[in-house]
Every structure is written in structure tokens, then in C-alpha cells.
Write a protein that holds these residues in place. Structure first.
Motif, PDB file in Angstrom:
ATOM      1  N   ALA A 555       0.833  -1.207   0.000  1.00 51.53           N
ATOM      2  CA  ALA A 555       0.000   0.000   0.000  1.00 51.53           C
ATOM      3  C   ALA A 555       0.868   1.258   0.000  1.00 51.53           C
ATOM      4  O   ALA A 555       0.608   2.213  -0.746  1.00 51.53           O
ATOM      5  CB  ALA A 555      -0.924  -0.014   1.216  1.00 51.53           C
ATOM      6  N   ASP A 556       1.912   1.254   0.815  1.00 53.21           N
ATOM      7  CA  ASP A 556       2.818   2.403   0.856  1.00 53.21           C
ATOM      8  C   ASP A 556       3.465   2.640  -0.499  1.00 53.21           C
ATOM      9  O   ASP A 556       3.622   3.791  -0.950  1.00 53.21           O
ATOM     10  CB  ASP A 556       3.904   2.178   1.913  1.00 53.21           C
ATOM     11  N   HIS A 557       3.851   1.550  -1.164  1.00 53.17           N
ATOM     12  CA  HIS A 557       4.519   1.688  -2.465  1.00 53.17           C
ATOM     13  C   HIS A 557       3.568   2.308  -3.495  1.00 53.17           C
ATOM     14  O   HIS A 557       3.979   3.198  -4.267  1.00 53.17           O
ATOM     15  CB  HIS A 557       4.998   0.320  -2.943  1.00 53.17           C
ATOM     16  N   LEU A 558       2.339   1.862  -3.524  1.00 50.96           N
ATOM     17  CA  LEU A 558       1.373   2.433  -4.469  1.00 50.96           C
ATOM     18  C   LEU A 558       1.181   3.924  -4.220  1.00 50.96           C
ATOM     19  O   LEU A 558       1.062   4.718  -5.165  1.00 50.96           O
ATOM     20  CB  LEU A 558       0.035   1.700  -4.344  1.00 50.96           C
ATOM     21  N   ILE A 559       1.151   4.300  -2.956  1.00 51.07           N
ATOM     22  CA  ILE A 559       0.971   5.715  -2.618  1.00 51.07           C
ATOM     23  C   ILE A 559       2.233   6.512  -2.923  1.00 51.07           C
ATOM     24  O   ILE A 559       2.183   7.592  -3.530  1.00 51.07           O
ATOM     25  CB  ILE A 559       0.578   5.843  -1.132  1.00 51.07           C
ATOM     26  N   ASP A 560       3.398   5.959  -2.528  1.00 46.05           N
ATOM     27  CA  ASP A 560       4.664   6.674  -2.741  1.00 46.05           C
ATOM     28  C   ASP A 560       4.966   6.870  -4.227  1.00 46.05           C
ATOM     29  O   ASP A 560       5.592   7.874  -4.603  1.00 46.05           O
ATOM     30  CB  ASP A 560       5.815   5.907  -2.093  1.00 46.05           C
ATOM     31  N   THR A 564      -1.825   6.040  -6.399  1.00 45.89           N
ATOM     32  CA  THR A 564      -3.088   6.258  -5.701  1.00 45.89           C
ATOM     33  C   THR A 564      -2.808   7.102  -4.466  1.00 45.89           C
ATOM     34  O   THR A 564      -1.671   7.506  -4.214  1.00 45.89           O
ATOM     35  CB  THR A 564      -3.751   4.917  -5.327  1.00 45.89           C
ATOM     36  N   THR A 565      -3.832   7.364  -3.705  1.00 45.85           N
ATOM     37  CA  THR A 565      -3.726   8.111  -2.452  1.00 45.85           C
ATOM     38  C   THR A 565      -4.568   7.389  -1.402  1.00 45.85           C
ATOM     39  O   THR A 565      -5.444   6.580  -1.741  1.00 45.85           O
ATOM     40  CB  THR A 565      -4.239   9.551  -2.620  1.00 45.85           C
ATOM     41  N   PRO A 566      -4.338   7.649  -0.124  1.00 49.52           N
ATOM     42  CA  PRO A 566      -5.125   6.948   0.896  1.00 49.52           C
ATOM     43  C   PRO A 566      -6.630   7.114   0.736  1.00 49.52           C
ATOM     44  O   PRO A 566      -7.382   6.182   1.054  1.00 49.52           O
ATOM     45  CB  PRO A 566      -4.620   7.565   2.206  1.00 49.52           C
ATOM     46  N   ASP A 567      -7.073   8.283   0.249  1.00 49.33           N
ATOM     47  CA  ASP A 567      -8.521   8.468   0.098  1.00 49.33           C
ATOM     48  C   ASP A 567      -9.056   7.856  -1.200  1.00 49.33           C
ATOM     49  O   ASP A 567     -10.259   7.925  -1.465  1.00 49.33           O
ATOM     50  CB  ASP A 567      -8.881   9.953   0.164  1.00 49.33           C
ATOM     51  N   ARG A 568      -8.179   7.212  -1.982  1.00 48.48           N
ATOM     52  CA  ARG A 568      -8.616   6.529  -3.201  1.00 48.48           C
ATOM     53  C   ARG A 568      -8.204   5.058  -3.213  1.00 48.48           C
ATOM     54  O   ARG A 568      -8.310   4.399  -4.246  1.00 48.48           O
ATOM     55  CB  ARG A 568      -8.023   7.214  -4.435  1.00 48.48           C
ATOM     56  N   LEU A 569      -7.751   4.555  -2.075  1.00 52.13           N
ATOM     57  CA  LEU A 569      -7.260   3.182  -2.013  1.00 52.13           C
ATOM     58  C   LEU A 569      -8.227   2.311  -1.227  1.00 52.13           C
ATOM     59  O   LEU A 569      -8.512   2.562  -0.049  1.00 52.13           O
ATOM     60  CB  LEU A 569      -5.872   3.139  -1.353  1.00 52.13           C
ATOM     61  N   ALA A 570      -8.735   1.260  -1.886  1.00 50.81           N
ATOM     62  CA  ALA A 570      -9.570   0.251  -1.247  1.00 50.81           C
ATOM     63  C   ALA A 570      -8.804  -1.060  -1.196  1.00 50.81           C
ATOM     64  O   ALA A 570      -7.975  -1.342  -2.071  1.00 50.81           O
ATOM     65  CB  ALA A 570     -10.877   0.065  -2.009  1.00 50.81           C
TER      66      ALA A 570
END
Length: 724
Positions: A555-560, A564-570
């Protein structure tokens, strides 16, 4: 006694809740229940929800249904996903393909086929001597047997002549089948029914006079021999063990009986061999030839043409090897290695066939090389003769290798990848290549997309990232073609358990989400089998927390990476994958906008008391051991829920009765989250009757999947094309 914020018996609102308002949840009495385990204080306030027959549990479930019905209208994209899934599921998926590779018995070909629009697959038989396109004949149609769609063909096995087929039927989500024998010519049940505690392997005698099967409860499993025309009370017990997992096979020539016995899932197995030609009235003469339960290694014994025996094992080779077995000295110590998986390869399949030109035995071996499916032809000494071009060029999966008894010069298998629906192929030793194979009676058009589903293929990328301890972990990313740069609504999932691979495969679920404009990511976390037995061991037992740490790092890698962003990650998962999601939601709730958790174990202290949980002690550890109890409590989602925490939007789904995992897991986790959360995001429970741990009709599957995708879309801001 403490009561949640809503009074007992309070009614749910009649209209959808505004997202800015905290939902009012159904009443759930919190008893101050806890117990001492190995000196640890373990709370369990919702244990009463374990009793699904209790009236209080029934009222609570009814209130949950009202709450779900109040929220569902706010999922504006549900109709979009439901229509798209209705089209895409006609292409098949890894679990329910349009057609399976045929099981050959002489000129007869047996296979499963799900025609476009059909609710459940049908068992079909065709005859190679009949060349008409419509030669396929339905042998068993679950919907004809039960128009309500509550009866499932769980397993089937034709006799060596093809004259009879042993069929196992389950009903209403049960995993305790009835076994009946169907006459291929008349399609009538030709034998009395056997009631079984669990699905069983069936190994026919060569003359069709009977079969070996497995029965018995946990702690006393038995292999029995059933002779047709005799009652089951006369069935001879030929093997007995306290081990929970038993499988068996008889060689096509009827000489060899093999029995595999394992104490649990992915725990290693013991392998027994008997020469049936030498059996006496005293028994079959089974003898132990591989003691893998002691060393936690696995082996599968198979028969090849020309009387050759061979084994596929991970003993001494974590990524797999093929060994010759001498019938006169069959013990593991005398096995000689023929083929070993190469560097960065994982042995995934092996079958023996006959070279039509020379009459010599050949091995067709499947491997996975960094996710790409490969095939190679070897001779009986293990020498590599040729690489066989496999379908697809990128990450893909070959499975279900099927060879006619006695060898033959052909092999059938299924190929799929993230953009290619499962299709059956046939390898010809004479031609040295693979070609698509359409079973007789199957309309080739049924395996192609409908016109409205024909859109540019998604783009598939394989990424790597570093976990918390520096371990490199792989991640598949599937996204729309020509996607603009920048973060997008994304679903992340992982399996990470029991040594199972996150194999590249076509999924209507993934395809629907990507066609709607989202990204879909699959992390190959520790606990799976992507890199052999060592990768599984690194994420199981006391090492299970590494699985969850890898998922968090994904999850961190996708955001970094700005994907994506935390408010768009399911995050989304079912069964063991659902445990991964549940652990993530309780460990880092701020990292996700939404979560969907289905059919998952979430109370990791009482899991051995629910479903078939006792079989999972090696995978998870046992609460009876103080060290393992501490590890279980460190991640058990039910026990990690913290009151006063703003949790993301969460949809939990499951069966009213789940005989495999235990439906109480999801109920208890739901109640704990609803009591604890302080955010306006909903925590919802969706339950179904008569489905068990997953088997559903096509309609019920599409309804459930549309709900889960629409829920994720609502809370990640994904707007499908025709909703913009």
C-alpha cells in the motif's frame, strides 16, 4: 453489561445515510466476557454471535440487513458493474472457466462446460467417434436437478472405461456431499448414494467394479473400498490415520495404489504405495515410502507409460523437482532426480505422455519464470528435448494438465492471464506444439467477449518493492490502456497463505474495475507460494506477521509512486485474503478509504473451534502455545479493533452458515467494528443463505461482486465512463 449507542430493538433508518453523518448501528449487547489463556487476558464480548441459532443473533442479523438496504442505494455505480459483470462472466474465470480440459477415457471425453447465460457448469461427455459439432451430451446439469440453483456438482471422476462416473453433490452451501454413480449411457443413477463428511478423492478399480474413497471424521480418517452393488456398511477399510487430509489414486493399469496422508494444509505429507497385483486377503500391503509430515515436505506419486513411476516433490528442492521411482525400491531415499526447476523458476506441473514416433516416454513440464508460464519436453532420463511455445508472452498460468490413461501423444491444459480468459489447449507430441482446443458440443463463440465487452485490453505491469525488513516483494498492477498519469482509485489485494500462488489469471472482477477506470493491484506477499516452500514458511506460523507487513508495504509503495492516495485506495479479499484485509484495516485504518472483507477468519484465538479451523494449526499456530498465542493476538483482527478509532468504510460479506471458516468470524468482527468506529464511514454486513464458503450461481455471484465493486467505487471516488 454494556449496550451500544442504539437501544435494543431500535429500527434502522428508512433512507440512505448522508456520508457526513455517523450511522446508527444495530444493537449489540457487549457482555464483559473474557478468559485467561496462558496467563493472557483475552476479551471476547461478542461470543454470543457464534450461535447462529440464537434468537438474539437472528434479530441482530435482521437489523444488519435493514442497515445494508438503507445504504445500498447510495452506490450509484452498482447498475453499471452489474451489467458489465453479466457480460464478462460469460468469458469464464480462473474458478469457473467456460470449459475445462477433458478427462479422457478411451474415445470418451468428459469435461465441465458453462454455456453463455447458464447459472452453473454442466458435466458433458463427448465421443471422438462422433464428428458432429453437437456431439457433446450433457451428463449432469445441476440446474435441471435443482432449478433453485442450490445443488452443486462438487467433484466427479469417470471410471477407467468411462462407463460410469462417480459424482459428488452438495446442497445449500454444505461441504458434506452425497456420492452417487451415474451411468454414462443412460444418465441414470446406477448406484446407492454414499453420505460423506467431506468431499473425497475417488480411485476406480480397473474393471469398474468399485472404487476407493475417503471417509471418517477428524482424528480418524479412513480409506475404504466400495464394491458396486453392495451396501456401504460392507466397505472394507484399507487404511486409517489420525491425519486430516487424505488423497489417493490407482494407476491406469490397476497395479499401483497410492495414498497420501497429511496432518493439515501445507504441512508435508506421508506417501504410501501398494502393489495391488500382490495384495492378499489380509490387506492391500500399503507401505510408507515418503515421510514428509515429519520433515514438512510434499510429494506426489504418478504413473507414466511403460510401467514408469515418478514423483513430483519439493523435498530437497524448495521450487520442485521430478524423480524416478524404482518399483522394487520405492522408498524416498532411493529416488533419483530427473528434472529440477531452474534458477528463478517454480515447477508448477508435470505429466507423462508417449512419443508416437518412438513409443518412448516423455515428460511435459510446466514452470513459472517470474510469473511467465513455460513448457518444456523432456525424455524419460530427464534430458530437455525442446522448449514448447506456450500461449501468451507475459505473466500467465498453465494448469490442469490432463493426459489420456496409458500416455497417448497429447496433453490438454488450460491457459489464462490477466487479459486472456481461460481457454483449453492441446499439446501434440507429434507436432511439438500447442493449439487451442474446443471440446465437441462447445460453441467457440461462447468463449469470446460480447461486442459491448470488447474494449482495449488492460495494461499489466509487474513491480517490486521493499518490505519493512528489506525483503523484495512482487506486485502485479493492472490498469486501463492510455491512462493519464497521476493517482487513481485503486483496489489492492493479496492472498499470502497456505503456499498458494497469486497466479496471473483472467478475472471478471478485475476487468470490470479496470474498465471502469480504476487500477487493480495484487501483492505477492510472503505466505504464498510464488518462490517455493521457503516463501510460504516466511509468512506462516510465527512468521505470519510478515505477510501483513508486506501488504502494508505494498500500500505504501502504491501511494509513494503516485499511483493512488489513501482516500482513493480500497483493499479487498476473501478467505485467507480476507484475513489479510481485516488485519490491514485494524493495523493501519488511516491508510485506506474502504475495505471489503469476505468469508474470512478474524478471531484468531477461537478459529480452531470454528469450521475446519483445527486443520490450520501449522499455518497460523495454536493459542494453546504461549509464544504462538502472543503472535496470534498481535494480529487477530477481532482483538485488534480499538474503540474510538475512525475506521474507513467497510463492507463485510459472508454466508449465514460457512462450514469451512465459520460464519461467526465475520459477525463478531462486524459487531466490534460498529461499536468501535467514530467515523461517518459505514460498517456494513452482507450475508447470504445457502452459499457456504463460496459456491454460487452466476446470478448470485454477479450480484455480490457488483455490490463490492460499487461500494469500493463510492468510497474511492471512481466514476465509471457512463456515469461521468
Amino acid at each position: 453489561m454494556v449496550v451500544t449507542r442504539q437501544a435494543a430493538g431500535g429500527a434502522a433508518p428508512e433512507a440512505p445515510f448522508p456520508l457526513a453523518t455517523r450511522p446508527v448501528y444495530p444493537a449489540a449487547v457487549r457482555l464483559p466476557l473474557a478468559e485467561k489463556l496462558n496467563g493472557r487476558h483475552v476479551p471476547d464480548p461478542y461470543r454470543w454471535l457464534e450461535d447462529e441459532e440464537d434468537s438474539a443473533c437472528g434479530r441482530w442479523l435482521e437489523a444488519q440487513e435493514r442497515l445494508l438496504a438503507a445504504h445500498a442505494p447510495s452506490w450509484s455505480s452498482r447498475s453499471y458493474f452489474r451489467a458489465l459483470l453479466g457480460e464478462l462472466q460469460g468469458l469464464g474465470g480462473a474458478q469457473v472457466p467456460v470449459a475445462t480440459p477433458p478427462v479422457c477415457r478411451g474415445a470418451l471425453r468428459f469435461f465441465l462446460h458453462r454455456p453463455r447465460g447458464a447459472e452453473l457448469p454442466q458435466l458433458v461427455v463427448s465421443d471422438d467417434r462422433e464428428m458432429q459439432a453437437s456431439a457433446g451430451r450433457v451428463l449432469f446439469d445441476p440446474m435441471a436437478a435443482d432449478p433453485g440453483g442450490l445443488t452443486f456438482l462438487t467433484a466427479w471422476r469417470p471410471s477407467w472405461s468411462g462407463r460410469l462416473v462417480a459424482c459428488q453433490l452438495t446442497r445449500r452451501g454444505s461441504e458434506s456431499p452425497e456420492l452417487c454413480v451415474v451411468d454414462t449411457a443412460s444418465r441414470r443413477v446406477a448406484e446407492e448414494r454414499l453420505s460423506l463428511a467431506r468431499p473425497t478423492p475417488v480411485a476406480w478399480l480397473p474393471d469398474d467394479s468399485g472404487f476407493y474413497y475417503v471417509t471418517g471424521a477428524a482424528g480418524r480418517r479412513q480409506v475404504r473400498l466400495h464394491l458396486l452393488g453392495r451396501g456401504s456398511s460392507a466397505d472394507l477399510v484399507v487404511f486409517e490415520t489420525p491425519h486430516a487430509h487424505l488423497s489417493l489414486a490407482v494407476s491406469p493399469d490397476g497395479r499401483w495404489l497410492t495414498v497420501s496422508s497429511a496432518p493439515g494444509a501445507q504441512t508435508g505429507n506421508d506417501l504410501y504405495l501398494a502393489d495391488l497385483a500382490a495384495r492378499t486377503a489380509a490387506g492391500t500391503g500399503l507401505r510408507l515410502i515418503h515421510h514428509g509430515s515429519q520433515e514438512r515436505t510434499s510429494a506426489l506419486l504418478k504413473s507414466a507409460p511403460n510401467g514408469l513411476l515418478y514423483a513430483v516433490t519439493d523435498a530437497g528442492a524448495p521450487c520442485g523437482r521430478v524423480c524416478r521411482v524404482d518399483p522394487d525400491r520405492p522408498h524416498y531415499a532411493a529416488w533419483s532426480t530427473l528434472i529440477t526447476a531452474g534458477p528463478e523458476d517454480l515447477l508448477t506441473a508435470c505429466t507423462a505422455l508417449t512419443d508416437p514416433a518412438s513409443g518412448q516416454t516423455r515428460f511435459l513440464v510446466g514452470t513459472s519464470h517470474r510469473g511467465a508460464a513455460r513448457l518444456a519436453l523432456h525424455d524419460a532420463a530427464g534430458r530437455r528435448l525442446a522448449d514448447v511455445p506456450a500461449p501468451g508472452t507475459g505473466p500467465g498460468t498453465i494448469s490442469g494438465l490432463s493426459t489420456p490413461p496409458g500416455g497417448g501423444g497429447e496433453v490438454f491444459f488450460t491457459y489464462t492471464d490477466f487479459v486472456t480468459p481461460p481457454a483449453v489447449y492441446r499439446f501434440s507430441a507429434r507436432q511439438g506444439r500447442c493449439r487451442p482446443y474446443t471440446p465437441p458440443g462447445v460453441d467457440g463463440a461462447s468463449t469470446r467477449p460480447a461486442a459491448s465487452a470488447s474494449v482495449p485490453s488492460p495494461v499489466v505491469r509487474h513491480l517490486t518493492f521493499r518490505s519493512h525488513d528489506g525483503t523484495e516483494v512482487g506486485l502485479y498492477l493492472i490498469e486501463p490502456a492510455a491512462l493519464p498519469e497521476g493517482p487513481r482509485p485503486t483496489i489492492l489485494t493479496a492472498y499470502g497463505g497456505f503456499g498458494a500462488l497469486a497466479a496471473p489469471a483472467f478475472s471478471p472482477t478485475i476487468t470490470a474495475w479496470v474498465q471502469a477506470g480504476g487500477r487493480y493491484a495484487i501483492a505477492q506477499v510472503r505466505g504464498g507460494g510464488e518462490h517455493g516452500t521457503a516463501w510460504h514458511a516466511a509468512g506462516s506460523g510465527v512468521n505470519k506477521p510478515s505477510c501483513f507487513a508486506d501488504f502494508a508495504a505494498a500500500a505504501d509503495h502504491l501511494i509513494d509512486q503516485g499511483l493512488t492516495t489513501p482516500d482513493r485506495l480500497a483493499i479487498k479479499g476473501s478467505s485467507h485474503s480476507g484475513l489479510v484485509v481485516a488485519a490491514a484495516l485494524t493495523r493501519h485504518p488511516e491508510r485506506y478509504a474502504a475495505g471489503v472483507c469476505s468469508d474470512a477468519p478474524t478471531d484468531m484465538i477461537r478459529y480452531p473451534l470454528m469450521g475446519i479451523g483445527p486443520l490450520w494449526a501449522t499455518e497460523f499456530g495454536t493459542p494453546d502455545d504461549p509464544e504462538q498465542l502472543d503472535v496470534l493476538l498481535s494480529y487477530s483482527p477481532y482483538h485488534q479493533v480499538k474503540p474510538g478509532t475512525p475506521y474507513p468504510a467497510i463492507l463485510l460479506t459472508g454466508a449465514h452458515t460457512d462450514p469451512r471458516v465459520g460464519s461467526a468470524h465475520i459477525r463478531k468482527f462486524t459487531a466490534a467494528l460498529q461499536y468501535a468506529t467514530t467515523s461517518p464511514n459505514p460498517v456494513l454486513l452482507r450475508t447470504e443463505a445457502d452459499v457456504g464458503h463460496g459456491q454460487r450461481t452466476a446470478t448470485r455471484w454477479a450480484d455480490l461482486t457488483a455490490d463490492t465493486l460499487a461500494f469500493c467505487a463510492t468510497h474511492t471516488g471512481l466514476t465509471p465512463p457512463d456515469h461521468r
